[in-house]
Design an enzyme around this catalytic site. Sequence first.
Site, PDB file in Angstrom:
ATOM      1  N   PRO A   1       0.800  -1.229   0.000  1.00 51.74           N
ATOM      2  CA  PRO A   1       0.000   0.000   0.000  1.00 51.74           C
ATOM      3  C   PRO A   1       0.834   1.282   0.000  1.00 51.74           C
ATOM      4  CG  PRO A   1      -0.010  -1.011   2.168  1.00 51.74           C
ATOM      5  CD  PRO A   1       0.636  -2.002   1.239  1.00 51.74           C
ATOM      6  N   ASN A   2       0.312   2.259  -0.700  1.00 49.52           N
ATOM      7  CA  ASN A   2       0.882   3.619  -0.779  1.00 49.52           C
ATOM      8  C   ASN A   2       2.168   3.732  -1.588  1.00 49.52           C
ATOM      9  OD1 ASN A   2      -1.149   4.882   0.858  1.00 49.52           O
ATOM     10  ND2 ASN A   2      -0.209   3.872   2.613  1.00 49.52           N
TER      11      ASN A   2
ATOM     12  N   ARG B   1       5.609  11.027  -2.072  1.00 49.72           N
ATOM     13  CA  ARG B   1       5.309  10.701  -0.688  1.00 49.72           C
ATOM     14  C   ARG B   1       6.555  10.755   0.192  1.00 49.72           C
ATOM     15  NH1 ARG B   1       4.859   4.474   1.312  1.00 49.72           N
ATOM     16  NH2 ARG B   1       4.048   4.939   3.363  1.00 49.72           N
TER      17      ARG B   1
ATOM     18  N   TYR C   1      11.672   8.340   1.786  1.00 51.20           N
ATOM     19  CA  TYR C   1      11.662   7.290   0.754  1.00 51.20           C
ATOM     20  C   TYR C   1      12.445   7.640  -0.501  1.00 51.20           C
ATOM     21  CZ  TYR C   1       8.045   5.341   3.710  1.00 51.20           C
ATOM     22  OH  TYR C   1       7.369   4.822   4.783  1.00 51.20           O
TER      23      TYR C   1
ATOM     24  N   ASN D   1       7.414  -5.861  -0.676  1.00 52.49           N
ATOM     25  CA  ASN D   1       7.453  -4.746   0.270  1.00 52.49           C
ATOM     26  C   ASN D   1       6.020  -4.594   0.782  1.00 52.49           C
ATOM     27  OD1 ASN D   1       7.500  -2.425   1.717  1.00 52.49           O
ATOM     28  ND2 ASN D   1       8.593  -1.202   0.196  1.00 52.49           N
TER      29      ASN D   1
ATOM     30  N   ALA E   1       2.884  -0.751   5.187  1.00 48.88           N
ATOM     31  CA  ALA E   1       2.418  -0.721   6.580  1.00 48.88           C
ATOM     32  C   ALA E   1       1.892  -2.091   7.057  1.00 48.88           C
ATOM     33  CB  ALA E   1       1.333   0.337   6.731  1.00 48.88           C
TER      34      ALA E   1
ATOM     35  N   HIS F   1       3.705  -4.504   9.612  1.00 51.43           N
ATOM     36  CA  HIS F   1       3.734  -4.400  11.061  1.00 51.43           C
ATOM     37  C   HIS F   1       2.553  -5.086  11.745  1.00 51.43           C
ATOM     38  CE1 HIS F   1       6.906  -1.768   9.867  1.00 51.43           C
ATOM     39  NE2 HIS F   1       6.060  -0.945   9.259  1.00 51.43           N
TER      40      HIS F   1
ATOM     41  N   ASP G   1       0.233 -15.298   7.030  1.00 55.17           N
ATOM     42  CA  ASP G   1      -0.307 -16.654   6.879  1.00 55.17           C
ATOM     43  C   ASP G   1      -0.344 -17.088   5.417  1.00 55.17           C
ATOM     44  OD1 ASP G   1      -0.618 -16.820   9.578  1.00 55.17           O
ATOM     45  OD2 ASP G   1      -2.819 -16.736   9.584  1.00 55.17           O
TER      46      ASP G   1
ATOM     47  N   GLU H   1      11.560 -10.190   2.119  1.00 52.80           N
ATOM     48  CA  GLU H   1      10.878  -8.958   2.537  1.00 52.80           C
ATOM     49  C   GLU H   1      11.825  -7.781   2.326  1.00 52.80           C
ATOM     50  OE1 GLU H   1       9.767  -9.101   6.693  1.00 52.80           O
ATOM     51  OE2 GLU H   1       9.517  -6.929   6.769  1.00 52.80           O
TER      52      GLU H   1
ATOM     53  N   HIS I   1      12.348  -3.348   2.327  1.00 53.00           N
ATOM     54  CA  HIS I   1      11.884  -2.010   2.716  1.00 53.00           C
ATOM     55  C   HIS I   1      12.854  -0.968   2.200  1.00 53.00           C
ATOM     56  CE1 HIS I   1       8.848  -3.707   5.297  1.00 53.00           C
ATOM     57  NE2 HIS I   1       9.763  -4.552   5.732  1.00 53.00           N
ATOM     58  N   LEU I   2      12.301   0.118   1.693  1.00 52.65           N
ATOM     59  CA  LEU I   2      13.127   1.230   1.232  1.00 52.65           C
ATOM     60  C   LEU I   2      13.860   1.856   2.413  1.00 52.65           C
ATOM     61  CD1 LEU I   2      10.317   2.667  -1.005  1.00 52.65           C
ATOM     62  CD2 LEU I   2      12.503   1.845  -1.893  1.00 52.65           C
ATOM     63  N   SER I   3      13.094   2.128   3.471  1.00 49.63           N
ATOM     64  CA  SER I   3      13.674   2.785   4.650  1.00 49.63           C
ATOM     65  C   SER I   3      14.151   1.722   5.641  1.00 49.63           C
ATOM     66  CB  SER I   3      12.614   3.675   5.309  1.00 49.63           C
ATOM     67  OG  SER I   3      11.528   2.896   5.782  1.00 49.63           O
TER      68      SER I   3
ATOM     69  N   ARG J   1      13.270   3.946  12.652  1.00 48.49           N
ATOM     70  CA  ARG J   1      12.105   4.840  12.603  1.00 48.49           C
ATOM     71  C   ARG J   1      11.234   4.660  13.853  1.00 48.49           C
ATOM     72  NH1 ARG J   1       9.339   4.441   6.949  1.00 48.49           N
ATOM     73  NH2 ARG J   1       8.378   6.351   7.752  1.00 48.49           N
TER      74      ARG J   1
ATOM     75  N   ARG K   1       7.193   0.601  13.860  1.00 44.91           N
ATOM     76  CA  ARG K   1       7.728  -0.008  12.638  1.00 44.91           C
ATOM     77  C   ARG K   1       8.821  -1.036  12.925  1.00 44.91           C
ATOM     78  NH1 ARG K   1       5.570   3.409   8.537  1.00 44.91           N
ATOM     79  NH2 ARG K   1       5.356   5.520   9.309  1.00 44.91           N
TER      80      ARG K   1
HETATM   81  C1  DQA Z   1       8.076   0.692   4.083  1.00 48.21           C
HETATM   82  C2  DQA Z   1       8.165   0.898   5.601  1.00 48.21           C
HETATM   83  C3  DQA Z   1       6.788   0.809   6.244  1.00 48.21           C
HETATM   84  O1  DQA Z   1       6.879   1.041   7.647  1.00 48.21           O
HETATM   85  C4  DQA Z   1       5.857   1.854   5.651  1.00 48.21           C
HETATM   86  O2  DQA Z   1       4.562   1.717   6.198  1.00 48.21           O
HETATM   87  C5  DQA Z   1       5.819   1.801   4.175  1.00 48.21           C
HETATM   88  C6  DQA Z   1       7.078   1.626   3.443  1.00 48.21           C
HETATM   89  C7  DQA Z   1       9.435   0.901   3.389  1.00 48.21           C
HETATM   90  O3  DQA Z   1       9.572   0.473   2.247  1.00 48.21           O
HETATM   91  O4  DQA Z   1      10.351   1.509   3.963  1.00 48.21           O
HETATM   92  O5  DQA Z   1       4.777   1.988   3.550  1.00 48.21           O
HETATM   93  O6  DQA Z   1       7.685  -0.667   3.850  1.00 48.21           O
END
Ligand code: DQA
Length: 146
Positions: free
Chosen positions: A11-12, A19, A24, A75, A78, A81, A88, A99, A101-103, A108, A112
């Site tokens: 998402p997002n 964003r 990011y 990725n 959110a 978490h 599952d 898995e 993650h960019l950040s 953080r 997270r």
């Molecule tokens: C994220 C880290 C998550 O905490 C956050 O909700 C995201 C992006 C990352 O790629 O750093 O949407 O997955």
Amino acid sequence: MAIKILVIHGPNLALLGEREVAVYGNFTLDEIDQALRSTAKKEGAELEIVQLDSEGEIVEKIGQARKTFQAIVINPGAYTHYSVAIRDAIAAVSIPTVEVHLSNIYAREEFRHKSVIAPVAVGQISGFGVNSYLLGLKAAVDYLKK
Ligand code: DQA
């Protein structure tokens, strides 16, 4: 036959580039996808890349991946978490999953710091921006070749 890998942006992530640029970076999702495709070519892998905002769609996509894909790079955004449903789904299909993650989620907010996905993933890459995806893809290919 080429290794087939499913890449899921959660998402997002369609909003990358606009964003929270300070967190990011200012690259777009399209730019990440282009970088992924060129890495995949070098690694001899075929990719399907999807961006899904809803948890249910992600669960469905993972469930359908069983017959087609040898690995998943995800990725979960959110959902990382708290989505027991995505966790599952990954456990249910037993497709090796990386898995990403960019950040750096551990640098953080405290909420997270926990990933409910990590225990069912082969491993996690966090904090390298676009490179997290590329390292994740390479890790998935190497894992399969082992
Ligand atoms: C994220 C880290 C998550 O905490 C956050 O909700 C995201 C992006 C990352 O790629 O750093 O949407 O997955």
